[in-house]
Design a protein around this motif. Structure first.
Motif, short mmCIF file in Angstrom:
data_model
loop_
_atom_site.label_atom_id
_atom_site.label_comp_id
_atom_site.label_asym_id
_atom_site.label_seq_id
_atom_site.Cartn_x
_atom_site.Cartn_y
_atom_site.Cartn_z
N ARG A 246 0.61 -1.13 0.00
CA ARG A 246 -0.01 0.04 0.21
C ARG A 246 0.66 1.25 0.02
O ARG A 246 0.56 2.22 -0.73
CB ARG A 246 -0.83 0.09 1.34
N HIS A 266 -2.31 -7.19 -2.68
CA HIS A 266 -3.72 -6.86 -2.65
C HIS A 266 -4.32 -7.18 -0.78
O HIS A 266 -3.19 -7.86 -0.02
CB HIS A 266 -4.81 -8.68 -2.37
N ASP A 267 -4.79 -6.53 -0.27
CA ASP A 267 -4.81 -6.13 1.27
C ASP A 267 -6.11 -7.05 1.53
O ASP A 267 -7.23 -6.68 1.03
CB ASP A 267 -5.37 -4.90 1.52
N TRP A 268 -6.02 -8.33 1.89
CA TRP A 268 -7.33 -9.30 1.95
C TRP A 268 -7.85 -9.16 3.54
O TRP A 268 -8.74 -9.72 3.52
CB TRP A 268 -7.29 -10.54 1.32
N ASN A 276 -8.10 -2.67 -2.39
CA ASN A 276 -7.31 -2.44 -3.48
C ASN A 276 -7.11 -1.60 -4.00
O ASN A 276 -6.38 -1.59 -5.78
CB ASN A 276 -7.82 -3.49 -4.27
N LEU A 279 -3.48 -0.72 -5.55
CA LEU A 279 -2.62 -1.08 -7.20
C LEU A 279 -2.66 -0.75 -8.38
O LEU A 279 -2.42 -1.61 -9.39
CB LEU A 279 -3.25 -2.82 -7.18
N ASP A 312 -0.79 -12.91 -7.52
CA ASP A 312 -0.17 -12.08 -7.54
C ASP A 312 0.86 -11.62 -8.63
O ASP A 312 1.42 -10.73 -9.33
CB ASP A 312 0.74 -11.12 -6.09
#
Length: 352
Positions: A246, A266-268, A276, A279, A312
């Protein structure tokens, strides 16, 4: 592993004849066990108040929970780190392949504790700073790496479990890295929430504004480090890799070195729609790609999040973003992998 009560309720632990500690417990225990890697091992009475059990591993870092009469006990004389949002005992037996973590007769750096008031959280916060064993009087500031832990850990993780100081001291003595400082913050940033238990709630995304507004200006003014993109990097493991992704995607002008350890673009963790949005920077073509000297990604072969790593891979390939990628055979999602990630990453960064 041996549990051995002595006089005045002083108990001794012995681990394969190499590590000793003691813990104050009530004498006369009948049931003693320990849990390691989610498996429980009974300890057998070896006479009197002595209980013994073999370790299931001959090397590596492993968290351990000790139970006496069914109640967990934190031993103050076994190594103590911080994981799973609590203090945790662990055992750490180095193999020949991990000699880069062994304490050697080389110049050693120092770890400094820094306290600062955060305008983001409205409270006093703490970070740790590793300074290498070099002169700080040069006219040019030395590089700095902002290094983050994972979920449920805090700023001591890379010191206690990661052995970052010893690892970098050894590499520097061997001439394999350029000297750089390391800043370690608590990524489990808490914000005030009157409706939450304890009046606070964790929001890992607050690390970004805290770094920008509080940490970087404060530390780079106090220490002779950073000051420019080419002298600044960021890396993190697991949740810390999300924070790193991020940060560098939203502020690529601030960093030249990127390390994603057992982690994710990714921010899951976050559930909102724009979790996200960062990105989108990957679509920036050469303007984005050319910002970084090192973009390192690594994961253990048997990491339970391996498929996310593959996803990714596809994203980066589609966007044409070059990275250095490494898979560690037999590795899982633990400190045995993350220490090796840092070992490899450190030798790539800040090289002219």
């Amino acid at each position: 592993m041996t549990y051995c009560p002595g006089e005045k309720t002083r108990n001794r632990w012995k681990i394969e004849g190499t590590k000793y500690g003691s813990v104050c417990l009530k004498k006369g225990a009948h049931t003693v066990s320990y849990e390691m890697d989610e498996k429980t091992y009974a300890m057998q009475n070896a006479g009197g108040d002595i209980f013994e059990a073999p370790l299931p591993y001959s090397s590596g870092f492993h968290y351990v929970q000790i139970f006496v009469e069914g109640r967990e006990v934190l031993s103050p004389l076994l190594p103590i780190g911080y994981g799973c949002s609590r203090p945790y005992n662990y055992v750490d037996i180095l193999s020949e392949k991990e000699d880069f973590l062994a304490l050697r007769d080389v110049p050693h750096g120092a770890v400094h504790e820094e306290l600062f008031f955060s305008g983001v959280t409205g409270e006093w916060e703490r970070c740790l700073v590793y300074s290498p064993p070099v002169s700080w009087t040069a006219s040019e500031p030395i590089p700095v790496l902002y290094l983050q832990h994972g979920h449920g850990e805090n700023e001591i993780g890379w010191i206690a479990q990661g052995k970052v100081g010893i690892l970098l001291d050894n590499l520097l003595a061997e001439g394999k890295i350029v000297p750089f400082a390391v800043v370690m913050n608590n990524g489990m940033v808490q914000k005030k929430d009157p409706g939450a238990v304890g009046g606070h709630v964790v929001d890992h995304r607050l690390l970004e504004p805290m770094l920008l507004q509080d940490v970087i200006p404060f530390l780079e003014a106090k220490y002779h480090v950073g000051g420019s993109r080419t002298k600044r990097g960021m890396a993190g493991l697991s949740m810390g890799s999300m924070q790193t992704s991020r940060m560098v995607c939203r502020h690529p002008d601030l960093f030249s070195e990127v390390g994603i350890f057992s982690g994710f673009l990714h921010d899951w963790i976050s559930t909102d729609e724009d979790a996200n949005a960062h990105l989108a920077a990957l679509q920036g073509g050469s303007a984005f790609r050319n910002q970084f000297h090192t973009f390192f990604r690594a994961m253990g072969e048997h990491d339970p999040f391996y498929q996310k790593f593959i996803e990714d891979d596809r994203l980066l390939a589609a966007c044409g973003v070059p990275t250095t990628r490494k898979i560690y055979p037999e590795g899982i999602h633990d400190w045995n992998v993350w220490r090796r990630c840092l070992y490899d990453f450190a030798q790539m960064i800040f090289q002219n």
